[in-house]
Write a protein that holds these residues in place. Structure first.
Motif, short mmCIF file in Angstrom:
data_model
loop_
_atom_site.label_atom_id
_atom_site.label_comp_id
_atom_site.label_asym_id
_atom_site.label_seq_id
_atom_site.Cartn_x
_atom_site.Cartn_y
_atom_site.Cartn_z
N LEU A 15 1.10 -1.21 0.08
CA LEU A 15 0.12 0.08 -0.09
C LEU A 15 0.86 1.20 -0.04
CD1 LEU A 15 -2.85 -0.90 2.34
CD2 LEU A 15 -3.06 -0.94 0.17
N ARG A 16 2.05 1.13 0.61
CA ARG A 16 3.05 2.50 0.88
C ARG A 16 3.74 2.45 -0.75
NH1 ARG A 16 4.99 0.48 5.92
NH2 ARG A 16 6.65 -0.26 4.66
N GLY A 17 3.45 1.72 -1.38
CA GLY A 17 4.23 1.71 -2.70
C GLY A 17 5.88 1.28 -2.72
N ASP A 18 6.17 0.52 -1.52
CA ASP A 18 7.55 0.26 -1.58
C ASP A 18 7.98 -1.08 -2.21
OD1 ASP A 18 7.92 2.33 0.18
OD2 ASP A 18 7.80 1.14 2.20
N ALA A 19 6.98 -1.77 -2.66
CA ALA A 19 7.04 -3.17 -3.29
C ALA A 19 5.96 -3.69 -4.04
CB ALA A 19 7.48 -4.24 -2.38
N ASP A 20 6.31 -4.40 -5.07
CA ASP A 20 5.17 -4.87 -5.86
C ASP A 20 4.64 -6.01 -5.32
OD1 ASP A 20 5.05 -3.11 -8.03
OD2 ASP A 20 7.11 -3.62 -8.47
N ILE A 21 5.31 -7.05 -4.81
CA ILE A 21 5.35 -8.20 -4.28
C ILE A 21 6.09 -8.40 -2.69
CG2 ILE A 21 5.37 -10.64 -4.36
CD1 ILE A 21 5.00 -10.39 -7.43
N VAL A 22 5.27 -8.81 -1.82
CA VAL A 22 5.96 -8.66 -0.56
C VAL A 22 5.64 -10.19 -0.18
CG1 VAL A 22 6.11 -8.10 1.87
CG2 VAL A 22 5.16 -6.52 0.09
N VAL A 23 6.68 -10.90 0.38
CA VAL A 23 6.79 -12.36 0.83
C VAL A 23 7.06 -12.53 2.26
CG1 VAL A 23 7.91 -14.56 0.16
CG2 VAL A 23 7.54 -13.00 -1.78
N GLY A 24 6.28 -13.26 2.84
CA GLY A 24 6.60 -13.48 4.30
C GLY A 24 7.32 -14.58 4.33
N SER A 25 8.36 -14.33 5.08
CA SER A 25 9.36 -15.35 5.43
C SER A 25 9.31 -15.70 6.74
CB SER A 25 10.76 -14.57 4.94
OG SER A 25 11.80 -15.60 5.46
N ARG A 26 9.61 -17.08 7.07
CA ARG A 26 9.91 -17.76 8.31
C ARG A 26 11.22 -17.35 8.60
NH1 ARG A 26 7.96 -23.31 5.98
NH2 ARG A 26 8.43 -22.02 3.91
N PHE A 27 12.26 -17.09 7.95
CA PHE A 27 13.53 -16.85 8.03
C PHE A 27 14.35 -15.71 8.25
CE2 PHE A 27 12.97 -20.82 5.83
CZ PHE A 27 12.51 -21.95 6.97
N ALA A 28 13.42 -14.66 7.70
CA ALA A 28 14.08 -13.39 7.91
C ALA A 28 14.59 -12.90 9.05
CB ALA A 28 13.08 -12.19 7.13
N ALA A 29 13.65 -13.19 10.03
CA ALA A 29 13.85 -12.54 11.57
C ALA A 29 14.81 -13.21 12.02
CB ALA A 29 12.72 -12.65 12.41
N PRO A 30 16.03 -12.38 12.70
CA PRO A 30 17.24 -12.82 13.09
C PRO A 30 17.03 -13.99 14.45
CG PRO A 30 17.48 -10.62 13.07
CD PRO A 30 15.93 -10.96 12.93
N PRO A 31 16.36 -13.62 15.29
CA PRO A 31 16.29 -15.03 16.42
C PRO A 31 15.46 -15.97 16.05
CG PRO A 31 14.62 -13.06 17.03
CD PRO A 31 15.19 -12.90 15.76
N PHE A 32 16.02 -16.70 15.36
CA PHE A 32 15.24 -17.89 14.59
C PHE A 32 15.17 -19.19 15.42
CE2 PHE A 32 15.16 -21.80 11.65
CZ PHE A 32 13.87 -21.59 11.58
#
Lengths: 250, 140
Positions: free
Chosen positions: A112-129
């Protein structure tokens, strides 16, 4: 339950489901509770149980494929529907309940902010995995496979990608158009990630929590894993030698 | 021992097969799904063609003492049989699916022309037009 994300564009949730009669009703209800303005479209990919009926009872529009097309063909059907009906924002969630609708704002807001055309939710993007409580943690072999493809894809798209198998996504109109036109066939997510960047669409990964599957089993069983790895590796390899894709129509 | 020329010719043929399959995938005339068996064929033949000691050893195992390259033919035949058998199953699935598509289209057409809806199979969700794109996909 956070507040519905804006009043803004016409938006649709695309939910592919195959033999998920135990989970689909709750999935649809949760999405509708999260944001009543979000139309829910369930693609019944050749189920032999009452998936379609359960989804319709819960208030979803249901498209029933006459036989099993596989996840790629099912999801693309959803994008074709979204394109034909003029939706400007689409989110994609799996029909087994592993994607929590309350995580949707993280995906939708960058679009909605126009920062990306496609946003993917990642299980691993967050550091404390490690050591976290809620986050879904796939078995070792799957994690290795996901890492392997994440590494290759990151190289190909020159951008850090951590979860190439996530089907938890939000897209704007450009993304909907691209995927309605062209979407990889079985096990599509890895190739789709590369395709998105080749078409000069902006890809963004955000960390999300995923739940354990509540019903059924993953479509990727032991025997299919070998096919998965071979097929996707071959597709990525061939993709390198394809002519630069034309930028998406705009 | 396998004649050197046979090894060279067979290697070239195997490499050609691999390149042709690769080009067919690249130009989107062949899906990865249906290319894997062909690539396995090409790689197996290439290995046996180029690795002459290996071919001789395998020939010894299966009792071919006079002419080791015969093993190449045997291996190629086995792979081609496997490809053909696989395609027979694929054709069977496609023919089942095209039957279902024709039936669904005919029912939809009747419904569209007469205005009297056909009851969906399980009385649940509505019957909708069938996208024919990627109709060959199936997890089987």
């Amino acid at each position: 339950m956070s507040e519905p994300p804006l009043s803004a564009p016409r938006r649709i949730a695309i939910v592919p489901a195959r033999n998920e009669e135990g989970a689909i009703g709750l999935v649809v209800a949760e999405i509708r509770a999260f944001d009543p303005g979000l139309d829910v479209l369930v693609i019944d990919d050749g189920s032999v149980d009452r998936t379609a009926a359960r989804a319709a009872e819960a208030g979803a529009t249901v498209v029933r494929l006459p036989f099993n097309l596989g996840i790629g063909g099912a999801v693309q059907t959803g994008f074709m529907y979204a394109l034909a009906h003029g939706y400007e924002l689409a989110v994609r969630l799996d029909g087994d309940g592993q994607h929590d609708p309350s995580e949707l704002p993280k995906l939708i807001e960058p679009v909605l902010r126009g920062d990306a055309d496609i946003v993917v939710g990642s299980r691993f993007a967050a550091p404390p995995f490690d050591g976290d409580t809620d986050s879904y943690r796939p078995p070792l072999a799957r994690r290795a496979g996901i890492r392997f493809f994440a590494g290759i894809v990151s190289l190909l798209v020159r951008q850090r990608v951590t979860d190439t198998t996530s089907g938890f996504q939000a897209l704007n109109g450009k993304g909907i158009r691209l995927f309605a036109d062209d979407y990889p066939h079985d096990y599509p997510e890895v190739e789709a990630t590369v395709m998105v960047v080749k078409h000069r669409l902006r890809l963004l990964e955000v960390p999300v929590l995923m739940r354990e599957r509540e019903h059924g089993s993953s479509s990727i069983t032991a025997l299919r894993s070998a096919y998965y790895v071979l097929k996707v590796t071959l597709a990525l390899l061939v993709g390198v030698f394809r002519r630069k894709a034309v930028p998406a129509r705009d | 021992m396998t004649p050197l020329r046979v090894s060279i010719a067979a290697s070239i043929a195997s490499i050609l097969l691999i390149l042709i399959v690769f080009e067919l995938i690249r130009s989107r005339r062949l899906r990865e799904r249906y290319a894997l068996l062909w690539l396995a064929t090409g790689v197996a033949l290439l290995v046996l063609s180029a690795w002459r000691g290996g071919l001789n050893t395998i020939a010894g195992w299966v009792g071919v003492s006079t002419y080791p390259p015969a093993v190449l033919f045997a291996v190629a035949t086995v792979f081609i049989l496997a490809v053909l058998l696989h395609y027979s199953t694929v054709i069977s699935r496609l023919s089942d699916q095209s039957t279902i598509l024709a039936q669904r289209v005919a029912l939809l057409e009747q419904q569209a022309l007469s205005g009297s809806p056909v009851a969906p199979r399980d009385g649940g969700a509505g019957l909708r037009p069938v996208p024919t794109e990627s109709a060959t996909q199936s997890e089987s």
